[in-house]
Design a protein around this motif. Structure first.
Motif, PDB file in Angstrom:
ATOM      1  N   ASP A  39     -24.793 -28.231  45.287  1.00  0.00           N
ATOM      2  CA  ASP A  39     -25.704 -27.077  46.071  1.00  0.00           C
ATOM      3  C   ASP A  39     -25.577 -27.898  46.847  1.00  0.00           C
ATOM      4  O   ASP A  39     -25.563 -26.805  48.106  1.00  0.00           O
ATOM      5  CB  ASP A  39     -27.098 -27.517  44.635  1.00  0.00           C
ATOM      6  CG  ASP A  39     -27.072 -26.818  43.501  1.00  0.00           C
ATOM      7  OD1 ASP A  39     -26.349 -26.438  43.201  1.00  0.00           O
ATOM      8  OD2 ASP A  39     -27.724 -27.106  43.058  1.00  0.00           O
ATOM      9  N   ALA A  40     -25.946 -28.425  47.913  1.00  0.00           N
ATOM     10  CA  ALA A  40     -25.924 -28.456  49.770  1.00  0.00           C
ATOM     11  C   ALA A  40     -24.417 -28.243  50.192  1.00  0.00           C
ATOM     12  O   ALA A  40     -24.727 -27.869  50.793  1.00  0.00           O
ATOM     13  CB  ALA A  40     -26.584 -30.719  49.361  1.00  0.00           C
ATOM     14  N   ILE A  41     -23.322 -28.705  49.361  1.00  0.00           N
ATOM     15  CA  ILE A  41     -22.023 -28.652  50.110  1.00  0.00           C
ATOM     16  C   ILE A  41     -22.581 -26.944  49.860  1.00  0.00           C
ATOM     17  O   ILE A  41     -21.616 -25.899  51.140  1.00  0.00           O
ATOM     18  CB  ILE A  41     -20.919 -29.426  49.094  1.00  0.00           C
ATOM     19  CG1 ILE A  41     -21.635 -30.914  49.482  1.00  0.00           C
ATOM     20  CG2 ILE A  41     -20.065 -28.432  49.555  1.00  0.00           C
ATOM     21  CD1 ILE A  41     -20.223 -31.226  48.731  1.00  0.00           C
ATOM     22  N   ALA A  42     -22.247 -26.613  49.102  1.00  0.00           N
ATOM     23  CA  ALA A  42     -22.610 -25.122  48.901  1.00  0.00           C
ATOM     24  C   ALA A  42     -23.295 -24.233  50.087  1.00  0.00           C
ATOM     25  O   ALA A  42     -23.008 -23.167  50.620  1.00  0.00           O
ATOM     26  CB  ALA A  42     -23.000 -24.428  47.482  1.00  0.00           C
ATOM     27  N   GLU A  43     -24.091 -24.419  50.393  1.00  0.00           N
ATOM     28  CA  GLU A  43     -25.490 -24.584  50.713  1.00  0.00           C
ATOM     29  C   GLU A  43     -24.992 -23.987  52.262  1.00  0.00           C
ATOM     30  O   GLU A  43     -24.761 -23.452  53.455  1.00  0.00           O
ATOM     31  CB  GLU A  43     -26.868 -24.740  50.622  1.00  0.00           C
ATOM     32  CG  GLU A  43     -27.625 -24.458  51.826  1.00  0.00           C
ATOM     33  CD  GLU A  43     -28.941 -25.305  51.540  1.00  0.00           C
ATOM     34  OE1 GLU A  43     -29.911 -25.249  52.104  1.00  0.00           O
ATOM     35  OE2 GLU A  43     -29.591 -25.769  50.134  1.00  0.00           O
ATOM     36  N   ALA A  46     -22.200 -22.196  53.417  1.00  0.00           N
ATOM     37  CA  ALA A  46     -22.626 -20.967  53.777  1.00  0.00           C
ATOM     38  C   ALA A  46     -23.268 -20.950  55.296  1.00  0.00           C
ATOM     39  O   ALA A  46     -22.529 -19.885  56.366  1.00  0.00           O
ATOM     40  CB  ALA A  46     -23.949 -20.174  53.001  1.00  0.00           C
ATOM     41  N   ASP A  47     -23.390 -21.323  55.206  1.00  0.00           N
ATOM     42  CA  ASP A  47     -24.487 -22.412  56.474  1.00  0.00           C
ATOM     43  C   ASP A  47     -23.145 -22.082  58.169  1.00  0.00           C
ATOM     44  O   ASP A  47     -23.509 -21.572  58.996  1.00  0.00           O
ATOM     45  CB  ASP A  47     -25.272 -23.503  57.137  1.00  0.00           C
ATOM     46  CG  ASP A  47     -26.729 -22.936  56.051  1.00  0.00           C
ATOM     47  OD1 ASP A  47     -26.554 -22.462  56.337  1.00  0.00           O
ATOM     48  OD2 ASP A  47     -27.784 -24.236  56.165  1.00  0.00           O
ATOM     49  N   CYS A  48     -21.792 -22.637  57.349  1.00  0.00           N
ATOM     50  CA  CYS A  48     -21.448 -23.154  58.792  1.00  0.00           C
ATOM     51  C   CYS A  48     -20.032 -21.520  58.660  1.00  0.00           C
ATOM     52  O   CYS A  48     -19.908 -21.673  59.846  1.00  0.00           O
ATOM     53  CB  CYS A  48     -20.458 -24.595  58.116  1.00  0.00           C
ATOM     54  SG  CYS A  48     -21.415 -25.963  58.442  1.00  0.00           S
ATOM     55  N   PHE A  49     -20.190 -20.625  57.980  1.00  0.00           N
ATOM     56  CA  PHE A  49     -19.325 -19.611  57.172  1.00  0.00           C
ATOM     57  C   PHE A  49     -19.563 -18.903  58.141  1.00  0.00           C
ATOM     58  O   PHE A  49     -19.540 -18.209  59.658  1.00  0.00           O
ATOM     59  CB  PHE A  49     -18.927 -19.104  56.797  1.00  0.00           C
ATOM     60  CG  PHE A  49     -18.418 -17.291  56.438  1.00  0.00           C
ATOM     61  CD1 PHE A  49     -16.940 -18.292  55.972  1.00  0.00           C
ATOM     62  CD2 PHE A  49     -19.809 -16.372  56.493  1.00  0.00           C
ATOM     63  CE1 PHE A  49     -17.042 -16.106  56.063  1.00  0.00           C
ATOM     64  CE2 PHE A  49     -18.625 -15.246  56.871  1.00  0.00           C
ATOM     65  CZ  PHE A  49     -17.056 -15.544  56.155  1.00  0.00           C
ATOM     66  N   ALA A  76     -16.469 -26.909  39.195  1.00  0.00           N
ATOM     67  CA  ALA A  76     -18.236 -26.480  39.722  1.00  0.00           C
ATOM     68  C   ALA A  76     -18.686 -26.211  41.229  1.00  0.00           C
ATOM     69  O   ALA A  76     -19.970 -25.191  41.501  1.00  0.00           O
ATOM     70  CB  ALA A  76     -18.928 -28.390  38.693  1.00  0.00           C
ATOM     71  N   GLN A  77     -17.951 -27.136  41.581  1.00  0.00           N
ATOM     72  CA  GLN A  77     -18.137 -26.972  43.211  1.00  0.00           C
ATOM     73  C   GLN A  77     -17.337 -25.331  43.858  1.00  0.00           C
ATOM     74  O   GLN A  77     -18.117 -25.349  44.584  1.00  0.00           O
ATOM     75  CB  GLN A  77     -17.426 -28.684  44.092  1.00  0.00           C
ATOM     76  CG  GLN A  77     -17.765 -28.148  46.056  1.00  0.00           C
ATOM     77  CD  GLN A  77     -18.798 -28.119  45.360  1.00  0.00           C
ATOM     78  OE1 GLN A  77     -19.643 -29.808  46.375  1.00  0.00           O
ATOM     79  NE2 GLN A  77     -20.167 -27.501  46.499  1.00  0.00           N
ATOM     80  N   LEU A  78     -16.440 -25.580  43.484  1.00  0.00           N
ATOM     81  CA  LEU A  78     -15.496 -23.976  43.324  1.00  0.00           C
ATOM     82  C   LEU A  78     -16.901 -22.606  42.985  1.00  0.00           C
ATOM     83  O   LEU A  78     -16.596 -21.918  43.794  1.00  0.00           O
ATOM     84  CB  LEU A  78     -14.603 -23.669  42.923  1.00  0.00           C
ATOM     85  CG  LEU A  78     -13.176 -24.854  44.081  1.00  0.00           C
ATOM     86  CD1 LEU A  78     -11.922 -25.454  42.704  1.00  0.00           C
ATOM     87  CD2 LEU A  78     -13.039 -24.204  45.208  1.00  0.00           C
ATOM     88  N   ALA A  79     -17.228 -23.259  42.508  1.00  0.00           N
ATOM     89  CA  ALA A  79     -18.176 -22.352  41.666  1.00  0.00           C
ATOM     90  C   ALA A  79     -19.221 -21.686  41.882  1.00  0.00           C
ATOM     91  O   ALA A  79     -19.650 -20.463  42.553  1.00  0.00           O
ATOM     92  CB  ALA A  79     -18.460 -22.312  40.177  1.00  0.00           C
ATOM     93  N   ARG A  80     -19.850 -22.337  42.822  1.00  0.00           N
ATOM     94  CA  ARG A  80     -21.663 -22.763  44.222  1.00  0.00           C
ATOM     95  C   ARG A  80     -20.635 -21.811  44.916  1.00  0.00           C
ATOM     96  O   ARG A  80     -21.741 -21.426  45.507  1.00  0.00           O
ATOM     97  CB  ARG A  80     -21.524 -23.958  43.592  1.00  0.00           C
ATOM     98  CG  ARG A  80     -22.413 -24.426  42.471  1.00  0.00           C
ATOM     99  CD  ARG A  80     -23.369 -25.445  42.229  1.00  0.00           C
ATOM    100  NE  ARG A  80     -24.019 -26.655  41.628  1.00  0.00           N
ATOM    101  CZ  ARG A  80     -23.752 -26.345  40.116  1.00  0.00           C
ATOM    102  NH1 ARG A  80     -22.360 -26.543  39.798  1.00  0.00           N
ATOM    103  NH2 ARG A  80     -24.335 -27.275  39.198  1.00  0.00           N
ATOM    104  N   ILE A  81     -19.630 -22.437  45.464  1.00  0.00           N
ATOM    105  CA  ILE A  81     -19.594 -21.718  46.750  1.00  0.00           C
ATOM    106  C   ILE A  81     -18.700 -20.881  46.546  1.00  0.00           C
ATOM    107  O   ILE A  81     -19.325 -19.479  47.786  1.00  0.00           O
ATOM    108  CB  ILE A  81     -18.237 -22.628  47.862  1.00  0.00           C
ATOM    109  CG1 ILE A  81     -17.947 -24.024  47.985  1.00  0.00           C
ATOM    110  CG2 ILE A  81     -17.258 -22.262  48.681  1.00  0.00           C
ATOM    111  CD1 ILE A  81     -17.274 -24.963  47.807  1.00  0.00           C
ATOM    112  N   ALA A  84     -22.197 -19.056  47.033  1.00  0.00           N
ATOM    113  CA  ALA A  84     -22.929 -19.109  48.621  1.00  0.00           C
ATOM    114  C   ALA A  84     -22.229 -18.421  49.515  1.00  0.00           C
ATOM    115  O   ALA A  84     -23.463 -17.974  50.497  1.00  0.00           O
ATOM    116  CB  ALA A  84     -23.931 -20.427  48.294  1.00  0.00           C
ATOM    117  N   ALA A  85     -20.967 -18.845  50.131  1.00  0.00           N
ATOM    118  CA  ALA A  85     -20.790 -18.456  50.853  1.00  0.00           C
ATOM    119  C   ALA A  85     -18.813 -17.504  49.880  1.00  0.00           C
ATOM    120  O   ALA A  85     -17.962 -17.728  49.762  1.00  0.00           O
ATOM    121  CB  ALA A  85     -19.921 -19.441  51.937  1.00  0.00           C
TER     122      ALA A  85
END
Length: 287
Positions: A39-43, A46-49, A76-81, A84-85
Motif C-alpha cells: 500500500d505504501a508503494i502504491a501511494e 501516486a504522489d510521485c506521478f 498484488a503490487q501491480l494491482a494496487r498501483i 492508486a496511480a
C-alpha cells in the motif's frame, strides 16, 4: 553525437523521470518515509506521478522487509498501483541481491510476464548464456519490454558484445547506467559520468540505445542533470539517494522527484507520461 546535442534539439525530446522509491536494501530505519509495504508503494507511485514521474521502478519485500522475487507479491503490487496511480508506467525488477539465481530471475519473467522489467547483465548472464538469451527472447515474444542494467565500463562492453552476437532480442535496446555502487556512503561523481558517457559514445550506444541514468548520494542531482543535458533519461528516488543537491535529507520520494522535474522544466524538457513514458522504456519502437 549525444554530447553535442543542441538545447533546441533536446527541448523537443520528452524526458522520462522514473522513480525508484524502495530498492532492495534500505529499510524504514534508514528513512521513515521509505515505502516497503504494497500500500505504501502504491501511494508513493501516486504522489510521485503527480510530482512528475512518468514511471516507477517497483520492488517488493517479504514480511521481514527483505527483497523478494515473487509472482504473487508482484501481482498484488501491480494491482494496487493500478488503482492508486492508473496512469503511471510500472517496471518491475529481477534484481538478485545475492539471493536469487539467473534461473530464479528467468522464472519470474516467464510466470509474471510483466509489461516492463529491468535485467542486470552481470546477474542474468552470470551462468550459461544460452538459457539467459532464450528467456529474454521468450519474454520479448510475450510482450515484455526489458531495460538492461549496466554498472560499469565492463558491463557496457559486455552488453555491446551480447548485442553484436544476437543474444539480446530486438534492435533499439533500453539500458540504465548505474553511476556508483550500492555501498554505505556512496556518492556519485560527475567526472565518472563523463567518462562513462565517453565509453558509451565509443561503443556507439548513445545513438543506438535509449538510455537512462541513476546515481547515488548528494551527487545524484548533478549527475542526473548532466545526463539529461546529454540526452538521457533519469531514475531518481530513495533506492539510490535520500539527499538533495545541497545535502538536505529529502522528506520523501515525491520531494526528490519534484526537484528533478524542476531541473527538467528549467531545461525546457517536456516530461514523458503515458504512451511516451512507455515508449522510452521499450513499449514501442518510438522514443
Amino acid at each position: 553525437m549525444t554530447q553535442s546535442l543542441s538545447r533546441a534539439v533536446l527541448a523537443t525530446r520528452p524526458v522520462l523521470i522514473m522513480v525508484a522509491p524502495t530498492g532492495a536494501r534500505r529499510m524504514p530505519r534508514d528513512h521513515a518515509a521509505l515505502p516497503i509495504t504494497l500500500d505504501a508503494i502504491a501511494e508513493t507511485a501516486a504522489d510521485c506521478f503527480a510530482a512528475g514521474a512518468g514511471a516507477i521502478h517497483a520492488h517488493v519485500r517479504d514480511a521481514a522487509g527483505a527483497h523478494l522475487l515473487d509472482v504473487a507479491a508482484y501481482r498484488a503490487q501491480l494491482a494496487r498501483i493500478a488503482v492508486a496511480a492508473p496512469d503511471i508506467v510500472v517496471q518491475v525488477t529481477t534484481e538478485a541481491v545475492g539471493r536469487y539465481s539467473p534461473a530464479d530471475q528467468a522464472a519470474l519473467l516467464t510466470e509474471l510476464r510483466p509489461r516492463f522489467v529491468s535485467v542486470a547483465i552481470r546477474e542474468f548472464f552470470a551462468d550459461a548464456e544460452a538459457p539467459a538469451a532464450a528467456a529474454l527472447l521468450a519474454a520479448q515474444a510475450s510482450g515484455v519490454a526489458c531495460q538492461y542494467i549496466v554498472y560499469d565500463d565492463r558491463d557496457l562492453v559486455w552488453f555491446s558484445d551480447l548485442v553484436a552476437r544476437g543474444l539480446l532480442p530486438g534492435t533499439r535496446h533500453r539500458i540504465i547506467v548505474v553511476m556508483g555502487r550500492y555501498t554505505e556512503g556512496q556518492n556519485s561523481d560527475i567526472a565518472e559520468f563523463a567518462a562513462r558517457l565517453a565509453t558509451m559514445d565509443r561503443l556507439g550506444l548513445t545513438d543506438t540505445t535509449v538510455w537512462t541514468v541513476c546515481a547515488f548520494g548528494q551527487g545524484e542531482t548533478a549527475v542526473l542533470e548532466a545526463a539529461m543535458a546529454a540526452g538521457g533519461h533519469m531514475r531518481v528516488g530513495f533506492e539510490n539517494s535520500l539527499l538533495h543537491a545541497d545535502g538536505r535529507v529529502a522528506a520523501d520520494n515525491r520531494e526528490r522527484v519534484a526537484a528533478i522535474a524542476t531541473l527538467a522544466r528549467g531545461m525546457g524538457r517536456p516530461l514523458a507520461f503515458g504512451a511516451q513514458a512507455a515508449a522510452i522504456l521499450g513499449g514501442s519502437s518510438v522514443a
